[in-house]
Design an enzyme around this catalytic site. Structure first.
Site, PDB file in Angstrom:
ATOM      1  N   ASP A   1       0.845  -1.182   0.000  1.00 19.29           N
ATOM      2  CA  ASP A   1       0.000   0.000   0.000  1.00 19.29           C
ATOM      3  C   ASP A   1       0.890   1.246   0.000  1.00 19.29           C
ATOM      4  O   ASP A   1       2.125   1.141   0.108  1.00 19.29           O
ATOM      5  CB  ASP A   1      -0.878  -0.033   1.257  1.00 19.29           C
ATOM      6  CG  ASP A   1      -2.001   0.974   1.242  1.00 19.29           C
ATOM      7  OD1 ASP A   1      -2.265   1.571   0.187  1.00 19.29           O
ATOM      8  OD2 ASP A   1      -2.628   1.155   2.303  1.00 19.29           O
TER       9      ASP A   1
ATOM     10  N   GLU B   1       2.494   5.014  -4.135  1.00 25.16           N
ATOM     11  CA  GLU B   1       2.472   5.915  -5.303  1.00 25.16           C
ATOM     12  C   GLU B   1       3.821   6.600  -5.566  1.00 25.16           C
ATOM     13  O   GLU B   1       4.052   6.942  -6.740  1.00 25.16           O
ATOM     14  CB  GLU B   1       1.356   6.956  -5.120  1.00 25.16           C
ATOM     15  CG  GLU B   1      -0.041   6.384  -5.222  1.00 25.16           C
ATOM     16  CD  GLU B   1      -0.427   5.522  -4.029  1.00 25.16           C
ATOM     17  OE1 GLU B   1      -1.137   4.522  -4.221  1.00 25.16           O
ATOM     18  OE2 GLU B   1       0.029   5.823  -2.907  1.00 25.16           O
TER      19      GLU B   1
ATOM     20  N   ARG C   1      -1.636  -1.062  -4.621  1.00 26.17           N
ATOM     21  CA  ARG C   1      -2.550   0.052  -4.897  1.00 26.17           C
ATOM     22  C   ARG C   1      -2.086   0.845  -6.113  1.00 26.17           C
ATOM     23  O   ARG C   1      -2.879   1.194  -6.978  1.00 26.17           O
ATOM     24  CB  ARG C   1      -2.665   0.957  -3.673  1.00 26.17           C
ATOM     25  CG  ARG C   1      -3.755   2.009  -3.814  1.00 26.17           C
ATOM     26  CD  ARG C   1      -4.013   2.740  -2.522  1.00 26.17           C
ATOM     27  NE  ARG C   1      -2.920   3.632  -2.156  1.00 26.17           N
ATOM     28  CZ  ARG C   1      -2.933   4.402  -1.073  1.00 26.17           C
ATOM     29  NH1 ARG C   1      -3.963   4.364  -0.238  1.00 26.17           N
ATOM     30  NH2 ARG C   1      -1.904   5.187  -0.808  1.00 26.17           N
TER      31      ARG C   1
ATOM     32  N   ASP D   1      -9.354   3.701  -1.637  1.00 23.53           N
ATOM     33  CA  ASP D   1     -10.168   4.084  -0.484  1.00 23.53           C
ATOM     34  C   ASP D   1     -11.549   4.577  -0.902  1.00 23.53           C
ATOM     35  O   ASP D   1     -11.897   5.758  -0.738  1.00 23.53           O
ATOM     36  CB  ASP D   1      -9.441   5.168   0.323  1.00 23.53           C
ATOM     37  CG  ASP D   1      -8.118   4.668   0.897  1.00 23.53           C
ATOM     38  OD1 ASP D   1      -7.929   3.443   0.964  1.00 23.53           O
ATOM     39  OD2 ASP D   1      -7.290   5.510   1.277  1.00 23.53           O
TER      40      ASP D   1
END
Length: 918
Positions: free
Chosen positions: A500, A503, A582, A598
């Site tokens: 997670d 990015e 993610r 989310d």
């Protein structure tokens, strides 16, 4: 406009080159293949003469501004320009009545805006090459005067064009490599290519009908150090892709734009989200389709307009285009994945139900969740823990008080036939005293972390406080990551890892020390990203990594972490890795699953989870789902039941909830809600043999799993934009309830015969919407005619269900035909298909019998039996049924639904089986 037709073989080997220079300086290039290459296909293209004029604004003819409003290409993307500023760029300035925040530009390029001039095209080892030169600089800073065009006709259905600086190497995307999937013929190519020498542009035509798929002569090619722009017309307004964004399955071309820059951002409209996928698919309107992929990982923005047309703007790298000719939408996706790689084969258990919450704050609470799920008799394959498990939120640790018996808990779950996954964030705590947190100390010693522009470790802030970020482009980092995963696995034998915040996410802008005032941090043009700056919510883009700076590599961070994590699990487990990421970029599906981040617990997010899942299937990441019942905010019983019904048909199904929210495990709701959730999760488990077979095809041939209707029915205009329904493969149509209080669904059935999976009720559709009742315990699922669906009796885990009897559900066509298949192996060993270590069964129905025929056996089906056959669409009531020639006493037939059910069978799946009726 004069057109001169030429032929170009795009031969790879030697050829005879003919260059004709006409009096008006139009260049025609032709290639004649040598004898040994004359079997190659001929790809024709034309050299198009364009009108010329001076770049001086005072000489721009008025007719150069006579462009239809919907076709105007914006000349002021970087900032708002006055008339004088616009015209100083050689552009047209024609104000329009104000029409909201978006609309056609006032300042736009002229019809033949000066640009690059193409020189002669010469053969190379991979195709052909031409040099492009500018006669005068553009208005952009650090304009690149000379470009190299390479044109590679790689296969009959794939064209590859690149534009780069031949004098100074520029950043090019690593990791995404062309994947060779057998011999691809160059006979009878599906495309022709046209070139306009000055100002340079190209177009691609479909050879079969002459349709222009792309035409880049509608706007100028701009190529500067930090600004690259190319515009193209589109063959249709029905465009899908350019993710990751909160959008329907088809994009809005009414003066809209999307930005691609990976960002930790809860899904909402007009936001750049967790992944970047610069690929789009165009439905051409007659069942044919094509796709375009720009292999570029820099920040970019794509502007769309109703012409239809779009403009790519990226702020670094090169222009590296792949064009896929299809001609079917499904073949476009397969051709795209031949470039980025076919998806990994998931372990069977990963297709079961997963349960997680940020807020399971101890092993006692986590154990209780599993116990209550089992008491409620609701299947659960995988229990997860969020960051609660970690000591001071530091990864590669577990809290000695609250999770002191974590290793034993995992072993206990394994004894129940369950699996265990936990979160692994990339941020490594840097605030601990030296010697107290070995992952950081070891990483510091080995130099594995991203540095700032001055060569010091960049420190950001995430959950554990000050953090350093591993540089996964560094081979040393990959080995360090593997070592610490192995060290942790030796203590806690996890079955998969959830990566997670990759990015990468950062709670401070850039770093705790800020970022330098440089053109990397503040480029001449910044795409429309959330926060307004590239370093908003992430690292300084001037940060240094092993392969380049973060400015170039940011969008690849999640992919590189997924590669390293997949590699580590291969090493320590030696079975199929399960990784959930993610952040995403093209190629992630080879290494990881994905979830949509989310999402909020509301009806809109439930509805938009469908196009999100379907689009990731197009991007080559089929193992995907949204957090069932939502992650943020409080759910309610009705919403959670409906989301569970939809989530049961996500390829990846996980219920995941945030700490402050109301609990949403299935057992917390009323008995009626629990019954509805149990029913649909059991339905999912019964269908896992079919779903697993779909994943086998995704892995071996890039077939889609969760599939938009237009992929299966490309000639049906009603299917082009449907994204409230979807298919599993070609055989199951899912039509969920998506509105609060609804007790019926208006679902579209494409032409043909469809059967209710629940009871076999027949629907003969001419291509129409039908209203179906859908009480709270119902999700509408239909079986397509000519399909045979392998099912298995469900159980609390796949470890048990995989041993249960099979059922065949047969949907007969009007001519009493159907077919299906089953791919089966041990569910977790590596490369079973590649090594031939699997079983494969073919099912078919004709007239009044159904046959199961083993094509290949490896022992994985030993001991498993066929227990039941359901045949939908049996028009004549049977009087007798035989199984392998033996009369069967246990069968039933419903006259109202025309369903034949043959139960009580115990026929070995390893032998040929024939069920016959008369």
């Amino acid at each position: 406009m004069a057109i001169i037709r030429c032929l170009n073989t795009f031969a790879v080997l030697t050829c005879v080159l003919l260059i004709i220079v006409y009096e008006d300086n139009t260049i025609c290039v032709a290639f004649s293949p040598s004898k040994e290459r004359q079997h190659s296909s001929n790809i024709s293209y034309r050299i198009i003469k364009a009108q010329k004029y001076s770049h001086n604004v005072s000489t721009v003819p008025r007719d150069q501004c006579g462009i239809a409003v919907e076709r105007r290409i914006d000349c002021a993307r970087d900032r708002s320009l006055s008339r004088a500023e616009c015209e100083s760029r050689g552009c047209c300035y024609l104000p329009l009545p104000q029409s909201g925040l978006r609309g056609p530009p006032w300042c736009f390029y002229t019809v033949f805006y000066p640009g690059y001039k193409m020189g002669p095209m010469l053969p190379t080892e991979r195709g052909h090459r031409a040099i492009l030169t500018r006669s005068a600089p553009s208005y952009l800073p650090r304009d690149i005067h000379t470009l190299q065009l390479d044109v590679m006709a790689e296969t009959q259905d794939r064209l590859h064009l690149t534009l780069k600086d031949p004098t100074s190497p520029r950043y090019e995307v690593p990791f995404v490599k062309s994947q060779s999937k057998g011999h691809k013929s160059m006979e009878n190519p599906l495309y022709d290519v046209d070139f306009q020498p000055e100002p340079f542009g190209f177009s691609v035509r479909r050879k079969s009908n002459g349709r222009v798929l792309l035409n880049t002569t509608i706007g100028p090619l701009l190529f500067a150090d930090q600004y690259l722009q190319l515009s193209t017309s589109l063959a249709s307004s029905t465009v899908s892709g350019l993710g990751e964004h909160y959008t329907p399955i088809t994009l809005d071309l009414d003066w809209s734009s999307v930005s691609l820059w990976n960002r930790d951002m809860a899904p909402h409209r007009s936001a750049n989200l967790y992944g970047s996928h610069p690929f789009f698919l165009v439905q051409e309107g007659d069942g044919q389709a094509h796709g375009v992929f720009l292999l570029n990982s820099n920040a970019m923005e794509v502007f769309m307009q109703p012409a239809p047309a779009l403009t790519w703007v990226t702020i670094g790298g090169i222009l590296d285009f792949f064009i896929f000719l299809g001609p079917s939408p499904q073949s476009v996706i397969q051709q795209y994945q031949e470039v980025i790689g076919y998806p990994m084969m998931p372990p069977y258990w990963s297709l079961g139900f997963h349960l997680c919450r940020w807020g399971y704050t101890s092993t006692n609470i986590t154990r209780t969740v599993v116990q209550l799920m089992r008491q409620a008799k609701i299947p659960l394959d995988v229990q997860w823990n969020d960051l609660d498990y970690a000591d001071q939120r530091r990864v590669f640790t577990f809290d000695p008080q609250r999770f002191g018996d974590l290793p034993q808990m995992v072993e206990d779950f394994h004894q129940l036939g369950m699996k265990y996954v936990l979160i692994l964030d990339p941020g490594i705590s840097s605030a601990s005293p030296p010697g107290s947190y070995k992952p950081f100390d070891d990483g510091l010693k080995k130099g594995v972390f991203i540095n700032n522009s001055t060569g010091q470790i960049l420190i950001g802030k995430v959950w554990p406080g000050p953090t350093a970020f591993p540089d996964f482009t560094n081979p040393t980092t990959q080995d360090w990551w593997m070592d610490w995963i192995k060290d942790f696995y030796n203590k806690v034998p996890v079955d998969g890892l959830w990566i997670d915040m990759n990015e990468p996410s950062n709670f401070v802008q850039g770093s705790v020390d800020g970022c330098p005032d440089s053109e990397l941090e503040k480029p001449p043009y910044t795409p429309g990203v959330i926060g307004g700056q590239l370093n908003s919510g992430t690292l300084c883009v001037s940060a240094q990594q092993y392969l380049s700076n973060h400015y170039n590599l940011h969008n690849l961070y999640g992919l590189t972490e997924a590669i390293a994590t997949h590699r580590a699990l291969l090493k320590v487990k030696k079975t199929r890795p399960f990784v959930l990421s993610r952040s995403s970029f093209p190629g992630l599906g080879r290494f990881s699953a994905h979830w949509t981040g989310d999402v909020r617990s509301d009806w809109e997010q439930l509805r938009f989870s469908i196009p999100a899942v379907l689009l990731f299937g197009l991007y080559g990441i089929p193992l995907v789902g949204a957090d069932v019942c939502g992650f943020g905010g409080d759910t309610n019983e009705e919403l959670c039941v409906r989301w569970t019904q939809l989530g049961a048909f996500y390829p990846f199904m996980r219920n995941h909830n945030d700490r402050p929210n109301a609990p949403q495990e299935p057992y917390v709701f009323s008995q009626r809600a629990q019954d509805a959730m149990r029913m649909v999760i059991n339905l999912r488990y019964s269908l896992l043999p079919f779903l697993y077979t779909l994943f086998h095809h995704a892995h071996t041939s890039a077939s889609t799993v969760a599939r938009p209707l237009f992929l299966q029915f490309p000639t049906d205009p009603d299917c082009r934009s449907i994204d409230r329904q979807f298919l599993w493969g070609s055989s199951l149509l899912i039509s969920p309830v998506l509105e609060q209080g609804a007790v019926e669904v208006m679902a579209y059935l494409p032409p043909g015969t469809w059967y209710s999976l629940h009871n076999g009720q027949t629907y003969y559709s001419k291509g129409q919407y039908i209203v179906f009742p859908a009480s709270l315990d119902t999700i509408i699922v239909h079986v397509r005619e000519r399909s045979i669906i392998p099912q298995q009796a469900p159980a609390l885990t796949t470890a048990i269900s995989r041993k249960n009897p099979f059922t065949l559900t047969v949907g007969l066509s009007v001519g009493n035909l159907a077919k299906g298949e089953l791919f089966w192996d041990d569910g977790e060993s590596l490369d079973t298909f590649e090594r031939g270590d699997y079983s494969y069964l073919l099912f078919f129905a004709e007239e009044s019998y159904v046959v199961s025929k083993p094509i290949k056996l490896n022992g994985s089906l030993d001991g498993l039996v066929l227990g039941e056959v359901r045949v939908f669409g049996v028009q004549t009531p049977p009087t007798a049924v035989w199984a392998n020639g033996q009369k069967v006493p246990d069968f039933s037939y419903r006259l109202d639904t025309k369903v034949l059910t043959v139960a009580g069978l115990e026929l070995p799946m390893t032998a040929k089986i024939t069920i016959q009726w008369s």
